[in-house]
Write an enzyme that holds these catalytic residues in place. Structure first.
Site, PDB file in Angstrom:
ATOM      1  N   GLU A  68     -58.134 -71.964 -20.485  1.00 49.46           N
ATOM      2  CA  GLU A  68     -58.894 -72.966 -21.224  1.00 49.46           C
ATOM      3  C   GLU A  68     -58.516 -74.393 -20.830  1.00 49.46           C
ATOM      4  O   GLU A  68     -58.808 -75.347 -21.558  1.00 49.46           O
ATOM      5  CB  GLU A  68     -58.674 -72.787 -22.733  1.00 49.46           C
ATOM      6  CG  GLU A  68     -59.065 -71.435 -23.281  1.00 49.46           C
ATOM      7  CD  GLU A  68     -60.572 -71.229 -23.377  1.00 49.46           C
ATOM      8  OE1 GLU A  68     -61.337 -71.963 -22.698  1.00 49.46           O
ATOM      9  OE2 GLU A  68     -60.984 -70.338 -24.132  1.00 49.46           O
ATOM     10  N   HIS A 104     -55.175 -74.899 -29.614  1.00 47.93           N
ATOM     11  CA  HIS A 104     -56.302 -73.969 -29.759  1.00 47.93           C
ATOM     12  C   HIS A 104     -55.792 -72.640 -30.269  1.00 47.93           C
ATOM     13  O   HIS A 104     -54.829 -72.088 -29.738  1.00 47.93           O
ATOM     14  CB  HIS A 104     -56.999 -73.773 -28.412  1.00 47.93           C
ATOM     15  CG  HIS A 104     -57.893 -72.569 -28.367  1.00 47.93           C
ATOM     16  ND1 HIS A 104     -58.841 -72.305 -29.333  1.00 47.93           N
ATOM     17  CD2 HIS A 104     -57.985 -71.554 -27.465  1.00 47.93           C
ATOM     18  CE1 HIS A 104     -59.473 -71.187 -29.023  1.00 47.93           C
ATOM     19  NE2 HIS A 104     -58.969 -70.700 -27.900  1.00 47.93           N
ATOM     20  N   HIS A 135     -57.052 -68.698 -32.426  1.00 51.65           N
ATOM     21  CA  HIS A 135     -58.102 -67.795 -32.889  1.00 51.65           C
ATOM     22  C   HIS A 135     -57.791 -67.394 -34.333  1.00 51.65           C
ATOM     23  O   HIS A 135     -57.894 -66.221 -34.692  1.00 51.65           O
ATOM     24  CB  HIS A 135     -58.174 -66.551 -32.003  1.00 51.65           C
ATOM     25  CG  HIS A 135     -58.631 -66.818 -30.615  1.00 51.65           C
ATOM     26  ND1 HIS A 135     -58.679 -65.826 -29.652  1.00 51.65           N
ATOM     27  CD2 HIS A 135     -59.069 -67.938 -29.995  1.00 51.65           C
ATOM     28  CE1 HIS A 135     -59.113 -66.332 -28.517  1.00 51.65           C
ATOM     29  NE2 HIS A 135     -59.353 -67.619 -28.703  1.00 51.65           N
ATOM     30  N   TYR A 173     -60.709 -82.276 -50.266  1.00 52.35           N
ATOM     31  CA  TYR A 173     -60.471 -83.596 -49.681  1.00 52.35           C
ATOM     32  C   TYR A 173     -59.611 -83.570 -48.425  1.00 52.35           C
ATOM     33  O   TYR A 173     -59.666 -84.492 -47.587  1.00 52.35           O
ATOM     34  CB  TYR A 173     -59.847 -84.549 -50.714  1.00 52.35           C
ATOM     35  CG  TYR A 173     -58.415 -84.258 -51.078  1.00 52.35           C
ATOM     36  CD1 TYR A 173     -57.355 -84.660 -50.251  1.00 52.35           C
ATOM     37  CD2 TYR A 173     -58.092 -83.598 -52.262  1.00 52.35           C
ATOM     38  CE1 TYR A 173     -56.039 -84.403 -50.590  1.00 52.35           C
ATOM     39  CE2 TYR A 173     -56.789 -83.341 -52.602  1.00 52.35           C
ATOM     40  CZ  TYR A 173     -55.765 -83.748 -51.767  1.00 52.35           C
ATOM     41  OH  TYR A 173     -54.450 -83.489 -52.103  1.00 52.35           O
ATOM     42  N   HIS A 202     -65.576 -67.865 -31.345  1.00 48.31           N
ATOM     43  CA  HIS A 202     -64.405 -68.059 -30.487  1.00 48.31           C
ATOM     44  C   HIS A 202     -63.167 -68.454 -31.280  1.00 48.31           C
ATOM     45  O   HIS A 202     -62.220 -67.691 -31.356  1.00 48.31           O
ATOM     46  CB  HIS A 202     -64.740 -69.125 -29.426  1.00 48.31           C
ATOM     47  CG  HIS A 202     -63.686 -69.318 -28.389  1.00 48.31           C
ATOM     48  ND1 HIS A 202     -63.960 -69.848 -27.147  1.00 48.31           N
ATOM     49  CD2 HIS A 202     -62.344 -69.092 -28.398  1.00 48.31           C
ATOM     50  CE1 HIS A 202     -62.847 -69.911 -26.428  1.00 48.31           C
ATOM     51  NE2 HIS A 202     -61.852 -69.467 -27.179  1.00 48.31           N
ATOM     52  N   TYR A 219     -50.115 -92.020 -46.659  1.00 48.15           N
ATOM     53  CA  TYR A 219     -49.599 -90.774 -47.239  1.00 48.15           C
ATOM     54  C   TYR A 219     -48.314 -90.373 -46.528  1.00 48.15           C
ATOM     55  O   TYR A 219     -48.200 -90.486 -45.313  1.00 48.15           O
ATOM     56  CB  TYR A 219     -50.638 -89.665 -47.108  1.00 48.15           C
ATOM     57  CG  TYR A 219     -50.188 -88.334 -47.656  1.00 48.15           C
ATOM     58  CD1 TYR A 219     -50.165 -88.090 -49.021  1.00 48.15           C
ATOM     59  CD2 TYR A 219     -49.773 -87.317 -46.800  1.00 48.15           C
ATOM     60  CE1 TYR A 219     -49.755 -86.868 -49.534  1.00 48.15           C
ATOM     61  CE2 TYR A 219     -49.358 -86.086 -47.295  1.00 48.15           C
ATOM     62  CZ  TYR A 219     -49.349 -85.880 -48.659  1.00 48.15           C
ATOM     63  OH  TYR A 219     -48.936 -84.675 -49.148  1.00 48.15           O
TER      64      TYR A 219
END
Length: 225
Positions: free
Chosen positions: A75, A94, A96, A115, A157, A210
């Site tokens: 990828e 990435h 799955h 949120y 995917h 935050y």
């Protein structure tokens, strides 16, 4: 390999292992990249995470050439194109993960059911159209889905999360999985109500302060003596 680069490669490996420990990935299906020098580091293809050594992490150049004889993730194209298109991002994760991938199978965007979606940069997490893994066509639709965002789904995917560091990209991938789970739990009752753009804009601004901040940023608070 400099010591700083070895540290970065080790961080990438630990993040790969963390994906599986966190339950957002299985086997070697996921991949991670991070900017490094005039190019980027990326996890290799097909090597179990518990077997990875710093030398297995692949240094790639923007022209798709790479150093050594270890092959990069299949990828690599969308990792390269995301990092080239988005100078504000340093690392791409990435996975799955089950719930996010399930939403991608439905070919749905994740709406603002909570949120915390603001962590991904907007009021939705878009689902890019299906394209074959590892192809330039997939890289092209992913870059488009990420416009103004730090995360997206890929139809049938999985999920991509990107941020200013490996740690923050990994944390965002976890957040996307939580949002996907919440959304799927709501769907049996119909499409859920969602927060509007104005509400998400307020949350996005709130997120800027935050967590732990430098003392000058803590207006209205005093440091204990």
């Amino acid at each position: 390999m400099t010591e700083d680069e070895r540290v970065l490669r080790t961080e990438l490996i630990e993040a790969c292992r963390s994906m599986n420990r966190l339950g957002i990935n299985k086997g070697t299906s996921g991949n991670i990249s991070v900017r490094n020098g005039d190019g980027f580091l990326i996890s290799p293809t097909g090597i179990p995470y518990d077997k990875l050594e710093p030398e297995h992490v692949v240094q790639m150049n923007w022209d798709a050439t790479f150093a050594g004889d270890v092959l990069p993730s299949s990828e690599w194209r969308f990792h390269r194109d995301i990092l080239q298109a988005r100078p504000d991002l340093k690392s791409v994760v990435h996975t799955h993960s089950t719930f996010a991938t399930s939403v991608s199978i439905l070919e749905k965007d994740i709406p603002a059911v909570h949120y915390s979606i603001a962590a991904a940069g907007g009021s939705s997490i878009r689902c890019a159209p299906y394209e074959l893994f590892g192809t330039q066509e997939l890289a092209d639709v992913v870059v488009k889905a990420l416009e103004g965002r730090r995360a997206c789904l890929m139809a049938h995917h999985g999920v991509i999360a990107a941020h200013v560091s490996i740690a923050r990209a990994l944390a965002l991938a976890v957040t996307v999985e939580e949002l996907a789970h919440q959304y799927l739990l709501c769907l049996p009752f119909g499409e859920p109500p969602v927060l509007n753009e104005e509400q998400i804009a307020v949350v996005t601004e709130k997120f800027k302060t935050y967590g732990q901040q430098a003392v000058p940023a803590l207006e209205g608070l005093r440091q204990a003596s």
